[in-house]
Design a protein around this motif. Structure first.
Motif, PDB file in Angstrom:
ATOM      1  N   SER A   1     -66.685  22.664 109.405  1.00 10.90           N
ATOM      2  CA  SER A   1     -65.787  23.024 110.482  1.00 10.90           C
ATOM      3  C   SER A   1     -66.742  24.342 111.045  1.00 10.90           C
ATOM      4  N   ALA A   2     -66.668  24.473 112.216  1.00  9.81           N
ATOM      5  CA  ALA A   2     -67.646  25.750 112.912  1.00  9.81           C
ATOM      6  C   ALA A   2     -66.738  26.536 113.766  1.00  9.81           C
ATOM      7  N   GLU A   3     -66.979  27.891 113.539  1.00 11.34           N
ATOM      8  CA  GLU A   3     -66.384  29.143 114.019  1.00 11.34           C
ATOM      9  C   GLU A   3     -67.376  29.355 115.498  1.00 11.34           C
ATOM     10  N   VAL A   4     -66.418  29.111 116.621  1.00 13.47           N
ATOM     11  CA  VAL A   4     -67.129  29.266 117.959  1.00 13.47           C
ATOM     12  C   VAL A   4     -66.338  30.750 118.428  1.00 13.47           C
ATOM     13  N   SER A   5     -67.311  31.429 119.072  1.00 20.05           N
ATOM     14  CA  SER A   5     -66.815  32.717 119.582  1.00 20.05           C
ATOM     15  C   SER A   5     -65.705  32.297 120.825  1.00 20.05           C
ATOM     16  N   GLY A   6     -64.741  32.949 120.875  1.00 20.24           N
ATOM     17  CA  GLY A   6     -63.726  32.701 122.050  1.00 20.24           C
ATOM     18  C   GLY A   6     -62.896  31.592 121.446  1.00 20.24           C
ATOM     19  N   GLN A   7     -63.000  31.124 120.496  1.00 22.01           N
ATOM     20  CA  GLN A   7     -62.037  29.982 120.243  1.00 22.01           C
ATOM     21  C   GLN A   7     -61.129  30.565 118.921  1.00 22.01           C
ATOM     22  N   SER A   8     -60.044  30.244 119.115  1.00 20.51           N
ATOM     23  CA  SER A   8     -58.956  30.383 117.931  1.00 20.51           C
ATOM     24  C   SER A   8     -59.057  29.643 116.795  1.00 20.51           C
ATOM     25  N   THR A   9     -59.470  28.103 117.312  1.00 22.52           N
ATOM     26  CA  THR A   9     -59.373  27.324 116.308  1.00 22.52           C
ATOM     27  C   THR A   9     -61.153  26.946 116.162  1.00 22.52           C
ATOM     28  N   THR A  10     -61.351  26.423 115.006  1.00 24.28           N
ATOM     29  CA  THR A  10     -62.843  26.020 114.644  1.00 24.28           C
ATOM     30  C   THR A  10     -63.032  24.246 115.257  1.00 24.28           C
TER      31      THR A  10
END
Length: 551
Positions: A503-512
């Protein structure tokens, strides 16, 4: 061009048959009502004098529509193209198009037969007789026309090139001739013909392969047929074949069975991409993404791969001397060298006596980042090089930047972030499928979609992994299936399989973003699903479906 909203459009309502006996005059389209361009006045807008006359504002009557359509078809059928053009709302353009059609299509006669009425008009069947180069053929297809008012307020055929044939856009013409070159068919590795209609995710790739390699192939004979010459001078589709050619074939590494499974697996999922490879050769077996008319997320994705990158990190730690049973405590929150604080996906995930294998199977972030001191500033990148991740790739069709993205990890916080697949890493399912394939075999084979001899540019090589690291890594990836986060989705896969969730955190997204990489037998695959959550429930089912098709 669509009909202006202010213009009343009438559809031919009568039933009639027209015969054309003029050499060169061809099939026509009576299909879509368009206001024309190139005629006098502004399309769809009457003059002030006409607008002032109440009779010109009245809706078209059935009698006006039938009379206008009948007069147009009668004039065209008799070969009087000037009279036919005069009955349209763009006489100059119509005259030019009719003349071009007459001289280019080589149609000797045309017969029309009425068809079923539709909400937008009435369809007709057109049967055209074509004679060219000693070949005689009958061409039957559907067509229709609409009637509107011209700038003077009189009933007129709404003109566009599609009146001649539904396959024509503005400026296009129909030609009957021998094609300049044989057709080129793109096939899978077993010789099955691949088309964008059947495999939507391949439409862009097929077009690229034809353009890239078409002039390097030999053989085949060109077809004779009626085809579209586009307004820009390029060749459009062949609409009718008088004599079939024998096509040249471009063989790819793709597998039609796996491609079908991949297309089905991503269908209906917004922002999904998957790639499958042969672990023995790096051959690209399947590429699919959704939506198919969007960005190619299978080959062109460039985002953090999350915990699927722990495959590389685990290999680096094994190279440093660790084993799957080495102690690697898993804390709920932890940092390294007073740097950035990390946490796990689940706040309840912690184990004081955890091992490296347990951390991998459960995807414990803190258990990994605490081992950063074993790698130093270059250890992770050195191992990534063994997976081919620091070299330029030439796959045979465009991929994002032509290479994976392994940034400088000398800064402590960047190193620990990259160890769990975050930081400045940018990967695609193609790259992560290759990572899984290298883990499965121990050898790096740069992915290719066509024979290596066709590929221009460097084909990357890398040392691959030691037998010790490969054995341990396979053991750990198998553990992720039997006792870890991949257990549910990979249920039923046997000893020759391994996986890693992400699961990858992405800037600007609330969900991975959900990621998943796995192998089974000689097939490795990886997938991403944007803004979707955990990889085991989002990307995992996509990968599992493709791997099952490869059994």
């Amino acid at each position: 061009m669509p009909v202006a909203r202010s213009v009343k459009v009438g559809i031919v309502g009568g039933v009639f048959t027209a015969m054309v006996g003029v050499a060169g005059v061809g099939a026509y389209n009576i299909y879509t009502g368009l206001d024309g361009g190139g005629g006098s006045g502004t399309p769809g807008v009457r003059s002030q004098a006409a607008a002032a006359d109440p009779t010109t504002r009245a809706p078209l009557t059935g009698k006006e529509i039938t009379a206008t359509a009948g007069s147009f078809l009668a004039a065209w059928s008799s070969g009087d193209t000037a009279a036919a053009a005069a009955l349209t709302n763009s006489p100059e353009t119509a005259a030019s198009d009719l003349e071009a059609y007459t001289t280019g299509a080589h149609i000797g006669s045309v017969k029309t037969a009425p068809g079923a009425a539709t909400p937008g008009g009435e369809r007709f069947t057109v049967t055209a007789r074509i004679a060219y180069g000693g070949q005689n053929s009958t061409w039957t297809y559907g067509s229709s026309l609409t009637v509107t008012r011209n700038s003077a307020g009189d009933p007129a055929v709404a003109w566009s090139a599609s009146v001649l044939n539904p396959g024509l856009a503005s400026g296009d013409t129909l030609l009957t001739s021998t094609r300049d070159a044989p057709d080129l068919e793109v096939t899978d590795r077993a010789g099955n013909v691949l088309t964008g209609d059947r495999y939507p995710s391949l439409a862009r790739i097929i077009a690229d392969l034809k353009q890239r390699y078409g002039d390097r192939l030999t053989g085949g004979t060109p077809a004779i047929g009626t085809w579209v010459r586009k307004a820009d001078g390029s060749d459009g589709p062949m609409l009718h074949v008088l004599r079939k050619g024998t096509g040249m074939r471009l063989r790819t590494t793709l597998d039609a069975t796996l491609q079908s499974a991949a297309e089905k697996a991503v269908s209906g999922r917004n922002g999904a991409g998957v790639t499958a490879l042969d672990t023995r050769s790096g051959a690209v077996l399947a590429v699919a993404y959704s939506p198919a008319d969007g960005v190619d997320l299978a080959l062109m994705e460039d985002s953090a791969p999350g915990s699927t990158f722990k495959i590389v990190t685990a290999a680096a730690l094994l190279d440093s001397g660790m084993t799957p049973s080495s102690t690697a405590p898993c804390k709920a929150d932890d940092n390294y060298a007073n740097g950035r604080m990390y946490h796990n996906d689940s706040p309840t995930l912690h184990k004081a006596d955890a091992t490296l294998a347990w951390d991998f199977a459960q995807s414990c972030n803190t258990g990994f980042i605490r081992q950063a001191g074993r790698l130093g500033s270059n250890g992770l990148k050195n191992t990534a090089a063994k997976f081919g991740l620091t070299r330029e790739w030439s796959v045979g069709t465009p991929t994002l930047d032509g290479r994976p993205d392994m940034p400088d990890s000398s800064a402590p916080d960047e190193l620990t972030s990259e160890m769990i697949g975050q930081g400045e890493l940018g990967m695609s399912p193609l790259v992560m499928a290759s990572v899984a394939a290298t883990a499965a075999s121990g050898d790096f084979h740069q992915p290719l979609i066509v024979d290596r001899g066709l590929v221009e540019g460097p084909v990357a090589t890398a040392s691959g992994l030691s037998s010790r690291t490969t054995g341990y890594l396979r053991q750990m990836m198998r553990g992720a299936i039997t006792d870890g986060t991949a257990s549910g989705v990979m249920s039923g896969f046997g000893p020759g399989s391994g996986a890693k969730t992400g699961s990858a955190e992405v800037s600007g997204q609330s969900t991975t973003n959900g990621w998943f990489a796995a192998y089974a037998g000689h097939v490795a695959a990886a997938a991403v699903v944007h803004d979707a959550g955990h990889g085991n429930t989002t990307a995992g089912p996509i990968v599992a479906a493709v791997l099952r098709a490869g059994r």
